[in-house]
Scaffold this motif. Structure first.
Motif, mmCIF file in Angstrom:
data_model
loop_
_atom_site.group_PDB
_atom_site.id
_atom_site.type_symbol
_atom_site.label_atom_id
_atom_site.label_comp_id
_atom_site.label_asym_id
_atom_site.label_seq_id
_atom_site.Cartn_x
_atom_site.Cartn_y
_atom_site.Cartn_z
ATOM 1 N N MET A 163 2.299 -10.769 1.897
ATOM 2 C CA MET A 163 2.049 -9.327 1.771
ATOM 3 C C MET A 163 3.271 -8.533 2.212
ATOM 4 S SD MET A 163 -1.898 -9.105 3.162
ATOM 5 C CE MET A 163 -1.944 -7.307 3.000
ATOM 6 N N ILE A 164 3.950 -9.011 3.259
ATOM 7 C CA ILE A 164 5.183 -8.356 3.710
ATOM 8 C C ILE A 164 6.250 -8.429 2.622
ATOM 9 C CG2 ILE A 164 7.103 -8.541 5.352
ATOM 10 C CD1 ILE A 164 5.052 -9.399 7.457
ATOM 11 N N VAL A 165 6.364 -9.596 1.976
ATOM 12 C CA VAL A 165 7.312 -9.743 0.868
ATOM 13 C C VAL A 165 6.956 -8.789 -0.268
ATOM 14 C CG1 VAL A 165 8.173 -11.330 -0.900
ATOM 15 C CG2 VAL A 165 7.861 -12.130 1.436
ATOM 16 N N TRP A 166 5.657 -8.670 -0.532
ATOM 17 C CA TRP A 166 5.187 -7.768 -1.584
ATOM 18 C C TRP A 166 5.663 -6.327 -1.325
ATOM 19 C CZ3 TRP A 166 0.525 -4.399 -1.209
ATOM 20 C CH2 TRP A 166 0.251 -3.752 -2.417
ATOM 21 N N VAL A 167 5.474 -5.861 -0.094
ATOM 22 C CA VAL A 167 5.907 -4.503 0.255
ATOM 23 C C VAL A 167 7.430 -4.402 0.191
ATOM 24 C CG1 VAL A 167 5.911 -2.721 2.049
ATOM 25 C CG2 VAL A 167 3.868 -4.135 1.701
ATOM 26 N N GLY A 168 8.120 -5.433 0.708
ATOM 27 C CA GLY A 168 9.582 -5.439 0.661
ATOM 28 C C GLY A 168 10.113 -5.366 -0.755
ATOM 29 N N ASN A 169 9.472 -6.094 -1.668
ATOM 30 C CA ASN A 169 9.885 -6.066 -3.073
ATOM 31 C C ASN A 169 9.764 -4.666 -3.671
ATOM 32 O OD1 ASN A 169 10.819 -8.605 -3.670
ATOM 33 N ND2 ASN A 169 8.839 -9.410 -4.286
ATOM 34 N N ILE A 170 8.714 -3.961 -3.289
ATOM 35 C CA ILE A 170 8.526 -2.593 -3.794
ATOM 36 C C ILE A 170 9.660 -1.690 -3.323
ATOM 37 C CG2 ILE A 170 7.033 -0.555 -3.692
ATOM 38 C CD1 ILE A 170 4.640 -2.499 -3.593
ATOM 39 N N PHE A 171 10.080 -1.854 -2.051
ATOM 40 C CA PHE A 171 11.210 -1.064 -1.542
ATOM 41 C C PHE A 171 12.501 -1.410 -2.289
ATOM 42 C CE2 PHE A 171 8.533 -0.244 2.214
ATOM 43 C CZ PHE A 171 8.789 1.112 2.391
ATOM 44 N N PHE A 172 12.658 -2.688 -2.661
ATOM 45 C CA PHE A 172 13.886 -3.105 -3.346
ATOM 46 C C PHE A 172 13.983 -2.562 -4.773
ATOM 47 C CE2 PHE A 172 14.414 -6.848 -0.329
ATOM 48 C CZ PHE A 172 15.588 -6.346 0.216
ATOM 49 N N ILE A 173 12.859 -2.093 -5.314
ATOM 50 C CA ILE A 173 12.914 -1.500 -6.659
ATOM 51 C C ILE A 173 13.815 -0.261 -6.648
ATOM 52 C CG2 ILE A 173 11.573 -0.347 -8.477
ATOM 53 C CD1 ILE A 173 9.217 -2.112 -7.731
ATOM 54 N N TYR A 174 13.743 0.479 -5.547
ATOM 55 C CA TYR A 174 14.563 1.681 -5.414
ATOM 56 C C TYR A 174 15.980 1.260 -5.003
ATOM 57 C CZ TYR A 174 9.956 3.821 -5.316
ATOM 58 O OH TYR A 174 8.677 4.194 -5.621
ATOM 59 N N LYS A 175 16.976 1.688 -5.698
ATOM 60 C CA LYS A 175 18.345 1.212 -5.532
ATOM 61 C C LYS A 175 19.138 2.048 -4.527
ATOM 62 C CE LYS A 175 17.568 -1.683 -8.947
ATOM 63 N NZ LYS A 175 17.340 -3.119 -8.696
ATOM 64 N N THR A 176 18.472 2.626 -3.533
ATOM 65 C CA THR A 176 19.172 3.406 -2.522
ATOM 66 C C THR A 176 19.169 2.643 -1.205
ATOM 67 O OG1 THR A 176 17.145 4.592 -1.934
ATOM 68 C CG2 THR A 176 18.551 5.591 -3.613
ATOM 69 N N PHE A 177 20.197 2.852 -0.393
ATOM 70 C CA PHE A 177 20.377 2.046 0.812
ATOM 71 C C PHE A 177 19.266 2.202 1.855
ATOM 72 C CE2 PHE A 177 24.816 1.424 -0.571
ATOM 73 C CZ PHE A 177 24.869 0.047 -0.396
ATOM 74 N N PRO A 178 18.695 3.398 2.048
ATOM 75 C CA PRO A 178 17.576 3.462 3.008
ATOM 76 C C PRO A 178 16.421 2.544 2.628
ATOM 77 C CG PRO A 178 18.389 5.664 2.540
ATOM 78 C CD PRO A 178 19.074 4.745 1.574
ATOM 79 N N PHE A 179 16.065 2.508 1.344
ATOM 80 C CA PHE A 179 14.974 1.632 0.887
ATOM 81 C C PHE A 179 15.395 0.163 0.940
ATOM 82 C CE2 PHE A 179 13.638 5.621 -1.185
ATOM 83 C CZ PHE A 179 12.322 5.674 -0.746
ATOM 84 N N ILE A 180 16.651 -0.123 0.582
ATOM 85 C CA ILE A 180 17.154 -1.493 0.639
ATOM 86 C C ILE A 180 17.154 -2.005 2.078
ATOM 87 C CG2 ILE A 180 19.217 -2.922 0.335
ATOM 88 C CD1 ILE A 180 19.848 -1.235 -2.151
ATOM 89 N N THR A 181 17.505 -1.125 3.017
ATOM 90 C CA THR A 181 17.513 -1.513 4.429
ATOM 91 C C THR A 181 16.102 -1.831 4.918
ATOM 92 O OG1 THR A 181 19.457 -0.129 4.854
ATOM 93 C CG2 THR A 181 18.132 -0.777 6.755
ATOM 94 N N ILE A 182 15.132 -1.002 4.548
ATOM 95 C CA ILE A 182 13.739 -1.264 4.928
ATOM 96 C C ILE A 182 13.263 -2.578 4.323
ATOM 97 C CG2 ILE A 182 11.352 -0.454 4.731
ATOM 98 C CD1 ILE A 182 12.487 2.422 4.729
ATOM 99 N N GLY A 183 13.593 -2.792 3.044
ATOM 100 C CA GLY A 183 13.236 -4.048 2.395
ATOM 101 C C GLY A 183 13.852 -5.237 3.097
ATOM 102 N N SER A 184 15.108 -5.110 3.532
ATOM 103 C CA SER A 184 15.784 -6.197 4.243
ATOM 104 C C SER A 184 15.109 -6.484 5.580
ATOM 105 C CB SER A 184 17.261 -5.849 4.460
ATOM 106 O OG SER A 184 17.929 -5.685 3.230
#
Length: 233
Positions: free
Chosen positions: A68-89
């Protein structure tokens, strides 16, 4: 026998659906079709969770939570901006920390030496990626370093397990770990060093394969544990 046959057939349909969705997403990533990516990427982990839940003989709720954590992380990675990428990471770091905990509980090692030996090739790969991207990482260095360290430990346990006991479950795990490691390597290279169109689709292929093989490892280990408890009883 009929019930078992229906369950097996149902699982086959679910697996086919998982890889079909993954295939569509890979094509969408190559052509950078954000609409299709938004439709397909959030479907992958729920389908995989369903596959795992149907196949496992000893369902691990913590593993499901990690997916489920991966699922949420994947959703953040859809957005190509660094704040979302950082949260996904960060979310993927949590996923790896949970998996390290589960592996330590599930795999009996004779000592630390197999893990140390297993970590070395992945550590070299990670250091190479960091060396290429260090200047571009800037303040994000620590976030990606934590994720990288956890990835090295996870991969080291996987390879150490295979060195110690080269069975089918260990093969699933170490192959999954290698796929994860190369996924992260491509992610860093694409994000901070060299962007090639094929990198993102290739990362998705590796990620989809890694998650599926990780589920196969969990099912194999859990079913073995159930069989051992029945034979002991």
């Amino acid at each position: 026998m009929i019930a078992v046959s229906k369950n097996a057939q149902f699982s086959t349909v679910a697996i086919a659906a998982y890889f079909l969705v993954a295939f569509v997403e890979v094509i969408a990533e190559y052509f950078q079709d954000q609409t299709v990516i938004f439709l397909t990427k959030p479907l992958l982990m729920p389908i995989l969770m369903f596959i795992y839940w149907r196949a496992s003989g000893k369902k691990n709720k913590l593993f499901v939570f990690s997916l489920m954590i991966v699922w949420v992380g994947n959703i953040f990675f859809i957005y190509k901006t660094f704040p979302f990428i950082t949260i996904g990471s960060i979310l993927f770091s949590v996923f790896r920390a949970i998996m390290i905990y589960l592996l330590v509980k599930m795999i009996r090692m004779p000592g630390a030496l197999p893990i140390i030996l297993g970590c070395l090739p992945f550590l070299f790969l990670y250091l190479f990626a960091i060396n290429l991207t260090y200047d571009e990482l800037g303040t994000r260095f620590y976030t990606f370093s934590i994720q990288g360290i956890l990835s090295v430990i996870f991969s080291g346990i996987a390879l150490g397990s295979y060195i110690f006991k080269p069975d089918k479950a260990s093969m699933y795990l170490v192959t999954s770990a290698m796929f994860f490691a190369f996924t992260q390597f491509l992610f860093l290279i694409k994000l901070f060093y060299l962007s090639v169109d094929v990198f993102q689709p290739l990362s998705i292929i590796l990620f989809v394969g890694a998650q599926f093989l990780l589920c196969k490892f969990m099912v194999a280990q859990e079913n073995l544990s159930v069989a051992e408890s029945h034979s002991a009883g």
